[in-house]
Scaffold this active site. Structure first.
Site, PDB file in Angstrom:
ATOM      1  N   TYR A 144     -22.486-103.390  96.339  1.00  0.00           N
ATOM      2  CA  TYR A 144     -22.760-103.902  97.681  1.00  0.00           C
ATOM      3  C   TYR A 144     -21.443-104.229  98.363  1.00  0.00           C
ATOM      4  O   TYR A 144     -20.572-104.870  97.772  1.00  0.00           O
ATOM      5  CB  TYR A 144     -23.624-105.167  97.591  1.00  0.00           C
ATOM      6  CG  TYR A 144     -23.975-105.771  98.933  1.00  0.00           C
ATOM      7  CD1 TYR A 144     -24.825-105.106  99.815  1.00  0.00           C
ATOM      8  CD2 TYR A 144     -23.468-107.012  99.318  1.00  0.00           C
ATOM      9  CE1 TYR A 144     -25.157-105.673 101.045  1.00  0.00           C
ATOM     10  CE2 TYR A 144     -23.801-107.582 100.537  1.00  0.00           C
ATOM     11  CZ  TYR A 144     -24.646-106.908 101.406  1.00  0.00           C
ATOM     12  OH  TYR A 144     -24.971-107.466 102.618  1.00  0.00           O
ATOM     13  N   ASP A 239     -13.246-103.850  96.274  1.00  0.00           N
ATOM     14  CA  ASP A 239     -13.972-104.893  96.983  1.00  0.00           C
ATOM     15  C   ASP A 239     -14.047-106.094  96.046  1.00  0.00           C
ATOM     16  O   ASP A 239     -14.905-106.164  95.165  1.00  0.00           O
ATOM     17  CB  ASP A 239     -15.367-104.389  97.368  1.00  0.00           C
ATOM     18  CG  ASP A 239     -16.208-105.490  97.999  1.00  0.00           C
ATOM     19  OD1 ASP A 239     -15.733-106.645  98.082  1.00  0.00           O
ATOM     20  OD2 ASP A 239     -17.353-105.192  98.402  1.00  0.00           O
ATOM     21  N   LYS A 267     -16.109-114.963 100.128  1.00  0.00           N
ATOM     22  CA  LYS A 267     -16.603-115.969  99.194  1.00  0.00           C
ATOM     23  C   LYS A 267     -15.535-117.005  98.808  1.00  0.00           C
ATOM     24  O   LYS A 267     -15.207-117.838  99.640  1.00  0.00           O
ATOM     25  CB  LYS A 267     -17.258-115.287  97.990  1.00  0.00           C
ATOM     26  CG  LYS A 267     -18.415-114.378  98.486  1.00  0.00           C
ATOM     27  CD  LYS A 267     -19.388-113.889  97.458  1.00  0.00           C
ATOM     28  CE  LYS A 267     -20.590-113.274  98.161  1.00  0.00           C
ATOM     29  NZ  LYS A 267     -20.749-111.850  98.027  1.00  0.00           N
TER      30      LYS A 267
HETATM   31  C1  PLP Z   1     -21.065-110.825  99.212  1.00  0.00           C
HETATM   32  C2  PLP Z   1     -20.402-109.525  99.147  1.00  0.00           C
HETATM   33  C3  PLP Z   1     -20.042-108.809 100.303  1.00  0.00           C
HETATM   34  C4  PLP Z   1     -20.467-109.223 101.678  1.00  0.00           C
HETATM   35  O1  PLP Z   1     -19.907-110.428 102.069  1.00  0.00           O
HETATM   36  P1  PLP Z   1     -20.613-111.262 103.263  1.00  0.00           P
HETATM   37  O2  PLP Z   1     -19.693-112.415 103.459  1.00  0.00           O
HETATM   38  O3  PLP Z   1     -21.969-111.616 102.772  1.00  0.00           O
HETATM   39  O4  PLP Z   1     -20.660-110.373 104.448  1.00  0.00           O
HETATM   40  C5  PLP Z   1     -19.294-107.664 100.156  1.00  0.00           C
HETATM   41  N1  PLP Z   1     -18.917-107.231  98.944  1.00  0.00           N
HETATM   42  C6  PLP Z   1     -19.249-107.877  97.810  1.00  0.00           C
HETATM   43  C7  PLP Z   1     -18.783-107.360  96.496  1.00  0.00           C
HETATM   44  C8  PLP Z   1     -20.015-109.028  97.874  1.00  0.00           C
HETATM   45  O5  PLP Z   1     -20.375-109.638  96.739  1.00  0.00           O
END
Ligand code: PLP
Length: 428
Positions: A144, A239, A267
Protein backbone atom coordinates in the site's frame (compact mmCIF):
# COMPACT_ATOMS: atom_id res chain seq x y z
CA UNK A 1 -17.59 -4.68 27.70
CA UNK A 2 -20.21 -2.05 26.99
CA UNK A 3 -20.00 0.08 23.89
CA UNK A 4 -23.15 2.19 24.28
CA UNK A 5 -21.63 5.59 23.81
CA UNK A 6 -19.41 4.47 20.90
CA UNK A 7 -22.48 2.97 19.21
CA UNK A 8 -24.48 6.17 19.63
CA UNK A 9 -21.61 8.34 18.37
CA UNK A 10 -21.17 6.06 15.36
CA UNK A 11 -24.85 6.35 14.43
CA UNK A 12 -24.61 10.13 14.66
CA UNK A 13 -21.41 10.19 12.58
CA UNK A 14 -22.95 8.01 9.88
CA UNK A 15 -25.47 10.76 9.15
CA UNK A 16 -22.86 13.28 8.09
CA UNK A 17 -19.65 11.34 7.31
CA UNK A 18 -19.65 8.53 4.71
CA UNK A 19 -19.67 5.29 6.67
CA UNK A 20 -19.17 7.33 9.84
CA UNK A 21 -15.38 7.46 9.38
CA UNK A 22 -12.73 9.56 7.67
CA UNK A 23 -10.65 6.53 6.65
CA UNK A 24 -12.34 3.23 5.71
CA UNK A 25 -10.37 0.69 7.79
CA UNK A 26 -11.61 2.40 10.97
CA UNK A 27 -15.16 1.29 10.23
CA UNK A 28 -14.71 -2.39 11.28
CA UNK A 29 -16.16 -3.56 7.95
CA UNK A 30 -13.70 -6.46 7.73
CA UNK A 31 -14.57 -7.75 11.19
CA UNK A 32 -18.16 -6.62 11.70
CA UNK A 33 -19.51 -4.67 14.64
CA UNK A 34 -19.32 -1.02 15.61
CA UNK A 35 -16.07 0.92 15.75
CA UNK A 36 -14.89 2.25 19.09
CA UNK A 37 -14.66 5.99 19.46
CA UNK A 38 -11.44 7.05 21.14
CA UNK A 39 -11.63 9.48 24.03
CA UNK A 40 -8.04 9.65 25.18
CA UNK A 41 -4.82 7.71 25.30
CA UNK A 42 -1.65 7.66 27.37
CA UNK A 43 1.39 5.41 27.06
CA UNK A 44 0.40 1.89 26.09
CA UNK A 45 -3.33 2.42 26.62
CA UNK A 46 -6.21 3.88 24.69
CA UNK A 47 -9.58 4.66 26.32
CA UNK A 48 -12.88 4.65 24.45
CA UNK A 49 -15.91 6.88 25.01
CA UNK A 50 -17.40 4.25 27.31
CA UNK A 51 -14.25 4.46 29.45
CA UNK A 52 -13.06 0.98 28.54
CA UNK A 53 -9.28 0.63 28.62
CA UNK A 54 -7.35 -1.23 25.92
CA UNK A 55 -3.74 -2.22 25.52
CA UNK A 56 -3.12 -0.65 22.13
CA UNK A 57 -1.37 -2.50 19.30
CA UNK A 58 -2.48 -0.08 16.58
CA UNK A 59 -0.86 3.02 17.99
CA UNK A 60 -2.56 5.30 15.50
CA UNK A 61 -1.39 2.89 12.76
CA UNK A 62 2.24 3.38 13.64
CA UNK A 63 3.20 6.88 14.73
CA UNK A 64 3.05 6.28 18.50
CA UNK A 65 6.22 4.21 18.68
CA UNK A 66 7.03 5.74 22.08
CA UNK A 67 3.47 5.46 23.38
CA UNK A 68 0.49 7.80 23.32
CA UNK A 69 0.62 11.43 24.43
CA UNK A 70 4.41 11.24 24.69
CA UNK A 71 5.28 14.25 26.84
CA UNK A 72 8.06 15.81 24.70
CA UNK A 73 5.79 15.74 21.63
CA UNK A 74 2.75 17.10 23.45
CA UNK A 75 4.75 19.90 25.06
CA UNK A 76 6.47 20.85 21.80
CA UNK A 77 3.11 21.22 20.06
CA UNK A 78 1.60 23.28 22.89
CA UNK A 79 4.57 25.64 23.01
CA UNK A 80 4.66 26.05 19.24
CA UNK A 81 0.94 26.75 18.96
CA UNK A 82 1.29 29.82 21.19
CA UNK A 83 3.31 31.54 18.46
CA UNK A 84 0.82 30.91 15.68
CA UNK A 85 -0.23 27.75 13.91
CA UNK A 86 0.68 28.44 10.28
CA UNK A 87 2.39 31.18 8.31
CA UNK A 88 2.82 30.10 4.70
CA UNK A 89 6.40 31.32 5.09
CA UNK A 90 9.53 29.26 5.78
CA UNK A 91 10.26 28.64 9.45
CA UNK A 92 13.48 27.63 11.21
CA UNK A 93 12.04 24.42 12.62
CA UNK A 94 11.60 23.00 9.10
CA UNK A 95 15.37 23.15 8.60
CA UNK A 96 15.98 21.65 12.04
CA UNK A 97 13.90 18.55 11.41
CA UNK A 98 15.25 18.26 7.85
CA UNK A 99 18.83 18.33 9.16
CA UNK A 100 18.06 15.67 11.74
CA UNK A 101 16.17 13.41 9.32
CA UNK A 102 18.91 13.67 6.69
CA UNK A 103 21.53 12.84 9.33
CA UNK A 104 19.62 9.72 10.42
CA UNK A 105 18.71 8.29 7.01
CA UNK A 106 21.53 6.86 4.86
CA UNK A 107 22.08 7.99 1.31
CA UNK A 108 19.98 11.18 1.23
CA UNK A 109 20.96 14.85 0.96
CA UNK A 110 17.62 16.62 0.94
CA UNK A 111 14.09 16.03 2.18
CA UNK A 112 10.77 17.66 1.32
CA UNK A 113 7.91 17.65 3.85
CA UNK A 114 4.30 17.04 2.87
CA UNK A 115 1.11 16.27 4.80
CA UNK A 116 0.61 12.52 4.47
CA UNK A 117 2.20 9.29 3.34
CA UNK A 118 -0.09 9.32 0.32
CA UNK A 119 1.31 12.66 -0.77
CA UNK A 120 4.88 11.50 -0.18
CA UNK A 121 4.49 8.42 -2.42
CA UNK A 122 2.58 10.29 -5.10
CA UNK A 123 5.24 13.00 -5.22
CA UNK A 124 8.09 10.47 -5.19
CA UNK A 125 6.68 8.77 -8.28
CA UNK A 126 6.25 12.08 -10.09
CA UNK A 127 9.84 12.96 -9.25
CA UNK A 128 11.04 9.57 -10.51
CA UNK A 129 9.15 10.07 -13.77
CA UNK A 130 10.43 13.61 -14.16
CA UNK A 131 14.00 12.54 -13.43
CA UNK A 132 14.09 9.50 -15.72
CA UNK A 133 11.78 10.79 -18.45
CA UNK A 134 9.96 7.43 -18.36
CA UNK A 135 6.30 6.78 -17.51
CA UNK A 136 5.61 3.27 -16.23
CA UNK A 137 6.00 2.17 -12.63
CA UNK A 138 6.15 -1.22 -10.95
CA UNK A 139 4.44 -1.83 -7.63
CA UNK A 140 3.92 -5.07 -5.72
CA UNK A 141 0.56 -6.73 -5.15
CA UNK A 142 -0.43 -6.23 -1.51
CA UNK A 143 1.81 -3.21 -0.90
CA UNK A 144 0.00 0.00 0.00
CA UNK A 145 1.36 3.38 -0.96
CA UNK A 146 -1.60 5.58 -0.09
CA UNK A 147 -4.72 6.27 -2.10
CA UNK A 148 -3.48 8.21 -5.13
CA UNK A 149 -4.72 6.91 -8.49
CA UNK A 150 -1.49 5.25 -9.68
CA UNK A 151 -1.47 2.90 -6.69
CA UNK A 152 -5.11 1.80 -6.68
CA UNK A 153 -4.36 -0.89 -9.17
CA UNK A 154 -4.86 -4.65 -9.11
CA UNK A 155 -3.27 -7.35 -11.22
CA UNK A 156 -4.62 -7.58 -14.73
CA UNK A 157 -4.94 -10.81 -16.66
CA UNK A 158 -1.60 -12.56 -17.05
CA UNK A 159 1.55 -11.81 -15.13
CA UNK A 160 3.17 -9.56 -17.72
CA UNK A 161 0.23 -7.40 -18.66
CA UNK A 162 -0.61 -4.05 -17.12
CA UNK A 163 -2.89 -3.61 -14.13
CA UNK A 164 -6.52 -2.59 -13.95
CA UNK A 165 -8.18 -0.08 -11.60
CA UNK A 166 -9.34 -1.47 -8.27
CA UNK A 167 -11.50 1.53 -7.48
CA UNK A 168 -14.10 3.27 -9.62
CA UNK A 169 -12.76 6.69 -10.51
CA UNK A 170 -9.28 5.44 -11.43
CA UNK A 171 -8.95 5.62 -15.20
CA UNK A 172 -7.74 2.87 -17.54
CA UNK A 173 -5.24 5.43 -18.77
CA UNK A 174 -3.66 5.67 -15.34
CA UNK A 175 -3.88 1.92 -14.74
CA UNK A 176 -1.93 1.07 -17.88
CA UNK A 177 1.16 2.78 -16.47
CA UNK A 178 1.23 0.72 -13.27
CA UNK A 179 2.60 -2.81 -13.51
CA UNK A 180 1.97 -5.32 -10.74
CA UNK A 181 4.70 -7.63 -9.47
CA UNK A 182 4.72 -10.46 -6.94
CA UNK A 183 6.36 -9.61 -3.61
CA UNK A 184 9.57 -11.52 -2.87
CA UNK A 185 9.73 -12.87 -6.44
CA UNK A 186 12.68 -11.37 -8.30
CA UNK A 187 12.12 -13.47 -11.43
CA UNK A 188 8.65 -11.99 -11.75
CA UNK A 189 10.07 -8.45 -11.50
CA UNK A 190 12.77 -9.24 -14.05
CA UNK A 191 10.14 -10.51 -16.49
CA UNK A 192 8.15 -7.27 -16.11
CA UNK A 193 11.24 -5.16 -16.68
CA UNK A 194 12.17 -7.25 -19.73
CA UNK A 195 8.70 -6.93 -21.23
CA UNK A 196 8.72 -3.14 -20.76
CA UNK A 197 12.31 -2.33 -21.64
CA UNK A 198 13.26 1.33 -21.40
CA UNK A 199 9.81 2.34 -20.18
CA UNK A 200 9.98 1.93 -16.39
CA UNK A 201 10.69 5.01 -14.29
CA UNK A 202 10.65 3.40 -10.86
CA UNK A 203 9.93 0.38 -8.72
CA UNK A 204 8.17 1.27 -5.48
CA UNK A 205 8.10 -1.18 -2.58
CA UNK A 206 7.40 -1.48 1.13
CA UNK A 207 10.86 -2.88 1.94
CA UNK A 208 9.26 -4.74 4.84
CA UNK A 209 5.58 -5.03 4.06
CA UNK A 210 3.03 -4.07 6.68
CA UNK A 211 -0.12 -3.65 4.66
CA UNK A 212 -0.75 -7.35 3.97
CA UNK A 213 0.10 -8.16 7.54
CA UNK A 214 3.80 -8.08 8.31
CA UNK A 215 5.84 -9.72 5.54
CA UNK A 216 9.60 -9.21 5.61
CA UNK A 217 11.50 -9.38 2.36
CA UNK A 218 13.53 -12.53 1.77
CA UNK A 219 17.33 -12.35 2.08
CA UNK A 220 18.79 -10.74 -1.05
CA UNK A 221 15.44 -9.74 -2.55
CA UNK A 222 16.08 -6.03 -1.98
CA UNK A 223 19.70 -6.37 -3.11
CA UNK A 224 18.56 -8.10 -6.29
CA UNK A 225 16.00 -5.33 -6.87
CA UNK A 226 18.74 -2.74 -6.35
CA UNK A 227 20.96 -4.42 -8.95
CA UNK A 228 18.09 -4.74 -11.42
CA UNK A 229 17.21 -1.06 -11.03
CA UNK A 230 20.81 0.06 -11.46
CA UNK A 231 21.22 -2.03 -14.62
CA UNK A 232 18.09 -0.63 -16.25
CA UNK A 233 18.28 2.99 -15.11
CA UNK A 234 15.18 2.56 -12.94
CA UNK A 235 14.83 4.44 -9.65
CA UNK A 236 14.21 2.29 -6.59
CA UNK A 237 11.71 3.84 -4.18
CA UNK A 238 11.50 2.49 -0.65
CA UNK A 239 8.14 3.43 0.80
CA UNK A 240 9.21 3.64 4.43
CA UNK A 241 6.03 5.36 5.59
CA UNK A 242 5.56 2.47 8.01
CA UNK A 243 9.13 1.24 8.51
CA UNK A 244 10.97 4.57 8.61
CA UNK A 245 12.24 5.50 12.10
CA UNK A 246 10.52 2.29 13.31
CA UNK A 247 12.80 -0.58 12.31
CA UNK A 248 16.07 1.34 12.70
CA UNK A 249 17.18 4.95 12.94
CA UNK A 250 17.98 4.78 9.23
CA UNK A 251 15.06 2.53 8.30
CA UNK A 252 15.30 -0.54 6.09
CA UNK A 253 18.22 0.89 4.08
CA UNK A 254 20.25 0.62 7.29
CA UNK A 255 18.67 -2.61 8.50
CA UNK A 256 19.25 -4.58 5.27
CA UNK A 257 22.26 -2.59 3.97
CA UNK A 258 20.61 -1.66 0.68
CA UNK A 259 20.46 1.80 -0.87
CA UNK A 260 17.26 3.08 -2.40
CA UNK A 261 17.06 6.16 -4.65
CA UNK A 262 14.02 7.85 -3.13
CA UNK A 263 12.64 7.30 0.37
CA UNK A 264 9.08 8.02 1.48
CA UNK A 265 8.14 8.72 5.07
CA UNK A 266 5.02 9.30 7.13
CA UNK A 267 3.58 8.03 10.41
CA UNK A 268 6.47 8.13 12.97
CA UNK A 269 8.11 11.15 11.31
CA UNK A 270 5.10 13.28 12.31
CA UNK A 271 4.83 12.08 15.89
CA UNK A 272 1.06 11.77 15.43
CA UNK A 273 0.45 14.94 13.44
CA UNK A 274 -0.26 14.89 9.69
CA UNK A 275 3.22 14.67 8.15
CA UNK A 276 4.79 12.88 5.23
CA UNK A 277 8.13 13.41 3.53
CA UNK A 278 10.27 12.18 0.68
CA UNK A 279 14.04 12.32 0.42
CA UNK A 280 16.85 11.53 -2.01
CA UNK A 281 20.34 12.53 -3.08
CA UNK A 282 20.91 16.00 -4.54
CA UNK A 283 21.08 14.80 -8.13
CA UNK A 284 17.46 13.65 -7.81
CA UNK A 285 16.02 16.15 -5.31
CA UNK A 286 17.31 19.14 -7.25
CA UNK A 287 14.80 18.32 -9.98
CA UNK A 288 12.01 19.50 -7.67
CA UNK A 289 10.45 22.96 -7.95
CA UNK A 290 11.59 25.64 -7.33
CA UNK A 291 15.09 24.33 -8.15
CA UNK A 292 13.92 22.11 -10.98
CA UNK A 293 10.94 21.51 -13.21
CA UNK A 294 9.08 18.77 -11.31
CA UNK A 295 6.20 20.55 -9.57
CA UNK A 296 5.17 19.76 -6.01
CA UNK A 297 3.67 22.10 -3.37
CA UNK A 298 1.52 22.38 -0.24
CA UNK A 299 -0.15 25.25 1.65
CA UNK A 300 0.30 23.54 5.01
CA UNK A 301 3.46 21.54 4.19
CA UNK A 302 6.08 21.95 6.90
CA UNK A 303 3.40 23.26 9.27
CA UNK A 304 5.08 24.43 12.48
CA UNK A 305 2.94 22.32 14.84
CA UNK A 306 3.53 19.22 12.74
CA UNK A 307 7.26 19.93 12.51
CA UNK A 308 7.47 20.49 16.28
CA UNK A 309 5.82 17.13 16.91
CA UNK A 310 8.04 15.39 14.37
CA UNK A 311 11.22 17.00 15.64
CA UNK A 312 10.48 16.04 19.26
CA UNK A 313 9.80 12.48 18.10
CA UNK A 314 12.91 12.13 15.96
CA UNK A 315 15.06 13.68 18.70
CA UNK A 316 13.78 11.13 21.19
CA UNK A 317 14.49 8.29 18.77
CA UNK A 318 17.90 9.60 17.74
CA UNK A 319 19.09 10.02 21.31
CA UNK A 320 18.01 6.55 22.49
CA UNK A 321 20.62 4.01 21.43
CA UNK A 322 18.80 0.99 22.88
CA UNK A 323 15.33 1.77 21.58
CA UNK A 324 15.27 -0.57 18.59
CA UNK A 325 16.81 -3.41 20.56
CA UNK A 326 14.24 -2.95 23.34
CA UNK A 327 11.40 -2.91 20.83
CA UNK A 328 12.68 -6.00 19.04
CA UNK A 329 13.04 -7.86 22.37
CA UNK A 330 9.50 -6.98 23.42
CA UNK A 331 8.19 -8.08 20.04
CA UNK A 332 10.14 -11.35 20.17
CA UNK A 333 8.73 -11.99 23.66
CA UNK A 334 5.19 -11.44 22.40
CA UNK A 335 5.87 -13.66 19.39
CA UNK A 336 7.11 -16.52 21.54
CA UNK A 337 4.24 -16.21 24.01
CA UNK A 338 1.54 -16.05 21.34
CA UNK A 339 3.04 -18.93 19.34
CA UNK A 340 3.13 -21.14 22.44
CA UNK A 341 -0.48 -20.61 23.44
CA UNK A 342 -1.84 -20.81 19.88
CA UNK A 343 0.05 -24.05 19.30
CA UNK A 344 -1.14 -25.42 22.63
CA UNK A 345 -4.75 -24.82 21.64
CA UNK A 346 -4.25 -26.25 18.16
CA UNK A 347 -4.83 -23.03 16.22
CA UNK A 348 -3.28 -23.04 12.74
CA UNK A 349 -1.13 -19.95 12.45
CA UNK A 350 2.03 -18.36 11.06
CA UNK A 351 3.63 -15.43 12.85
CA UNK A 352 5.73 -12.94 10.91
CA UNK A 353 7.91 -10.40 12.69
CA UNK A 354 10.52 -7.78 11.95
CA UNK A 355 11.65 -5.37 14.67
CA UNK A 356 8.52 -3.86 16.23
CA UNK A 357 6.16 -5.12 13.53
CA UNK A 358 4.42 -8.45 14.03
CA UNK A 359 1.34 -10.21 12.74
CA UNK A 360 -0.46 -13.45 13.32
CA UNK A 361 -1.62 -14.91 10.01
CA UNK A 362 -4.18 -17.68 10.52
CA UNK A 363 -2.57 -19.56 7.66
CA UNK A 364 -0.82 -22.91 7.58
CA UNK A 365 2.01 -22.12 5.18
CA UNK A 366 4.72 -19.50 5.16
CA UNK A 367 3.33 -16.04 4.33
CA UNK A 368 5.64 -14.35 1.82
CA UNK A 369 3.38 -12.41 -0.53
CA UNK A 370 -0.20 -11.25 -1.04
CA UNK A 371 -1.37 -14.63 -2.32
CA UNK A 372 -0.13 -16.52 0.70
CA UNK A 373 -1.43 -13.80 3.06
CA UNK A 374 -4.87 -14.05 1.45
CA UNK A 375 -4.98 -17.76 2.33
CA UNK A 376 -5.37 -16.85 6.00
CA UNK A 377 -8.66 -17.86 7.62
CA UNK A 378 -10.67 -14.66 7.87
CA UNK A 379 -13.41 -16.17 10.04
CA UNK A 380 -10.81 -17.17 12.60
CA UNK A 381 -9.39 -13.66 12.45
CA UNK A 382 -12.79 -12.05 13.02
CA UNK A 383 -13.47 -14.20 16.07
CA UNK A 384 -9.96 -13.55 17.33
CA UNK A 385 -10.31 -9.79 16.87
CA UNK A 386 -13.58 -9.56 18.80
CA UNK A 387 -12.33 -11.93 21.48
CA UNK A 388 -9.23 -9.82 22.01
CA UNK A 389 -11.26 -6.62 22.05
CA UNK A 390 -13.45 -8.09 24.74
CA UNK A 391 -10.32 -8.87 26.75
CA UNK A 392 -9.20 -5.26 26.48
CA UNK A 393 -6.65 -5.72 23.71
CA UNK A 394 -6.96 -3.47 20.67
CA UNK A 395 -5.51 -4.89 17.46
CA UNK A 396 -6.18 -3.70 13.92
CA UNK A 397 -9.67 -4.57 12.66
CA UNK A 398 -8.32 -6.34 9.57
CA UNK A 399 -6.28 -9.47 8.99
CA UNK A 400 -4.13 -7.53 6.53
CA UNK A 401 -2.60 -5.19 9.08
CA UNK A 402 0.46 -5.50 11.25
CA UNK A 403 0.56 -4.96 15.00
CA UNK A 404 2.72 -2.03 16.07
CA UNK A 405 4.72 -2.51 19.25
CA UNK A 406 5.35 0.67 21.22
CA UNK A 407 8.06 1.24 23.77
CA UNK A 408 5.39 2.15 26.33
CA UNK A 409 4.30 -1.50 26.50
CA UNK A 410 5.57 -3.16 29.67
CA UNK A 411 6.28 -6.85 30.06
CA UNK A 412 3.15 -6.97 32.25
CA UNK A 413 1.15 -5.62 29.32
CA UNK A 414 2.70 -8.27 27.07
CA UNK A 415 1.90 -11.01 29.58
CA UNK A 416 -1.66 -9.76 29.85
CA UNK A 417 -1.87 -9.89 26.04
CA UNK A 418 -0.53 -13.44 25.88
CA UNK A 419 -3.04 -14.53 28.55
CA UNK A 420 -5.79 -12.96 26.45
CA UNK A 421 -4.58 -14.79 23.32
CA UNK A 422 -4.63 -18.04 25.28
CA UNK A 423 -8.15 -17.44 26.53
CA UNK A 424 -9.47 -16.38 23.13
CA UNK A 425 -7.72 -19.30 21.40
CA UNK A 426 -9.80 -21.74 23.46
CA UNK A 427 -12.98 -20.47 21.84
CA UNK A 428 -11.69 -20.29 18.25
C1 PLP B 1 0.12 4.40 5.81
C2 PLP B 1 0.90 4.17 4.60
C3 PLP B 1 0.84 5.04 3.50
C4 PLP B 1 -0.15 6.16 3.40
O1 PLP B 1 0.06 7.14 4.35
P1 PLP B 1 -1.15 8.14 4.73
O2 PLP B 1 -0.53 9.09 5.69
O3 PLP B 1 -2.23 7.29 5.29
O4 PLP B 1 -1.57 8.81 3.47
C5 PLP B 1 1.71 4.83 2.45
N1 PLP B 1 2.59 3.82 2.47
C6 PLP B 1 2.67 2.95 3.50
C7 PLP B 1 3.69 1.87 3.48
C8 PLP B 1 1.82 3.09 4.58
O5 PLP B 1 1.88 2.20 5.58
Amino acid sequence: MLYQRSSALFKEAEQVIPGGVNSPVRAFKAVGGTPLFAKSAKGAYVYDEDDNRYIDYINSWGPMILGHAFDPVVNAVIEKAKNGTSFGMPTEIETKIAELAVSMVPNVDKIRFVNSGTEACMSAVRLARGYTGKEKIIKFAGCYHGHSDSFLIQAGSGAVTFGSPNSPGVTQGTAKDTLLARYNDIENVKALVQANKGEIACIIIEPVAGNMGCIPTKPNFLKDLRALCSTHNILLIFDEVMTGFRLAKGGVQELYSVDADILCFGKVIGGGLPVGAFAARNEIMNHLAPLGAVYQAGTLSGNPLAMAAGLAMLNAIDSDDDLFERLAEKTAYLHKGCAEVLTKHGIIHTINREGSMISIHFAKDEVVDFESAAKGNNDTFKAFFHGMLNEGIYIAPSAFETWFISDALSYDDLDETIRAVSKVAQSL
